[in-house]
Design an enzyme around this catalytic site. Structure first.
Site, PDB file in Angstrom:
ATOM      1  N   MET A 181       0.913  -1.290  -0.094  1.00 54.86           N
ATOM      2  CA  MET A 181       0.022  -0.143  -0.144  1.00 54.86           C
ATOM      3  C   MET A 181       0.792   1.327   0.042  1.00 54.86           C
ATOM      4  O   MET A 181       0.043   2.337   0.363  1.00 54.86           O
ATOM      5  CB  MET A 181      -0.889   0.090   1.332  1.00 54.86           C
ATOM      6  CG  MET A 181      -1.906  -1.132   1.288  1.00 54.86           C
ATOM      7  SD  MET A 181      -2.959  -1.132   2.516  1.00 54.86           S
ATOM      8  CE  MET A 181      -4.148   0.176   2.280  1.00 54.86           C
ATOM      9  N   ASP A 205       1.597 -12.525   3.799  1.00 54.74           N
ATOM     10  CA  ASP A 205       0.246 -13.532   3.426  1.00 54.74           C
ATOM     11  C   ASP A 205       0.011 -13.750   2.296  1.00 54.74           C
ATOM     12  O   ASP A 205       0.608 -13.244   1.309  1.00 54.74           O
ATOM     13  CB  ASP A 205      -0.836 -12.693   4.198  1.00 54.74           C
ATOM     14  CG  ASP A 205      -1.179 -11.272   3.987  1.00 54.74           C
ATOM     15  OD1 ASP A 205      -0.679 -10.346   4.479  1.00 54.74           O
ATOM     16  OD2 ASP A 205      -1.559 -10.771   2.702  1.00 54.74           O
TER      17      ASP A 205
HETATM   18  N1  HPA Z   1      -3.037  -5.841   1.342  1.00 56.99           N
HETATM   19  C1  HPA Z   1      -2.240  -4.878   1.105  1.00 56.99           C
HETATM   20  N2  HPA Z   1      -1.225  -4.576   1.936  1.00 56.99           N
HETATM   21  C2  HPA Z   1      -0.514  -5.669   2.320  1.00 56.99           C
HETATM   22  C3  HPA Z   1      -0.964  -6.803   2.458  1.00 56.99           C
HETATM   23  C4  HPA Z   1      -2.372  -7.165   1.602  1.00 56.99           C
HETATM   24  O1  HPA Z   1      -3.174  -8.319   1.558  1.00 56.99           O
HETATM   25  N3  HPA Z   1      -0.481  -7.792   3.117  1.00 56.99           N
HETATM   26  C5  HPA Z   1       0.569  -7.147   3.602  1.00 56.99           C
HETATM   27  N4  HPA Z   1       0.574  -5.893   3.118  1.00 56.99           N
END
Ligand code: HPA
Length: 236
Positions: A181, A205
């Protein structure tokens, strides 16, 4: 020069800044890797520490979550503090089933549908690139450290909780291998001020398998990425 968001004196910020999102990570890096470090900003808890790593003066400062937050801090570092290089060290979610948790990604392109660029007064661009010189240096250090880097286009999203359609679209139509992000904001400001920015990410993740790293695993893979960023910074 202190700003509304940063109380550090200009001389207390080094030319190369390593930026995690989380202020507690900035503290962790300073405490575990830097010698003779000092806390130079605590406005809004967005900690910045300046110290030495293998004799090189480096600042570690958090940039918070999301494009607007990362944009404020990186703008001021480049514009008010005359910083030359920013290396973001963050986490991302994998969109590709071949990318394992704990993998380390080197962002070569940030794709975003954000309106941030237009809001800032610039032209609408979907893709921003990392600095090639910095990325080459990072790749060289990764070889030395035996870190298997995956070069990737990532989706720089404005939403953390997204519907599955978004993942399908960004992966299948835009070729993004992971989502985070902030990279777009960091690259945007580097381009605005003719400075250098790069972004290294560990996969925390998976949007495919819905797996997540445990906190212990997060710390281990984070250490690998931090060493890579710090060792690169020494060479700049
Ligand atoms: N989305 C956005 N930013 C992130 C994510 C995600 O799933 N995992 C780690 N940073």
């Amino acid at each position: 020069m202190p700003t509304a968001h940063n109380e550090a004196k200009k001389e207390d910020i080094a030319k190369t800044v390593i930026m995690p999102g989380d202020p507690m990570r900035a503290k962790y890096i300073a405490e575990n890797y830097l010698d003779d470090y000092k806390l130079v900003n605590k406005v809004r808890g967005m900690y910045a520490y300046t110290g030495n790593y293998k004799g090189k003066r480096i600042t570690v400062m958090a940039h918070g979550m999301g494009i607007p937050s990362a944009a404020i801090y990186t703008y001021e570092l480049f514009n008010d503090y005359d910083v030359d290089n920013i290396i973001r060290v963050g986490t991302c979610g994998a969109y590709d089933s071949d990318i394992q948790l704990r993998s380390v990604l080197l962002v070569d392109e940030a794709y975003s549908d954000t309106n941030f660029d237009v809001a800032q007064g610039g032209t609408n661009k979907e893709i921003l690139k990392a600095n090639e010189y910095l990325n080459d240096k990072i790749e060289n250090e990764a070889k030395d450290l035996n870190v298997n880097l995956i070069k990737a286009r990532v989706y720089c999203s404005e939403a953390f909780y997204t519907k599955d359609e978004v993942y399908d679209k960004m992966y299948n139509e835009h070729g993004c291998l992971a989502v985070e992000m902030e990279s777009y904001a960091v690259f945007y400001n580097a381009e605005l001020f003719n400075k250098k920015a790069a972004c290294i990410l560990t996969v925390s993740d998976s949007l495919v398998t819905k797996e997540e790293l445990s906190s212990e695993q997060r710390e281990k893979s984070f250490n690998e990425m931090i060493e890579l960023a710090l060792k690169t910074a020494v060479k700049l």
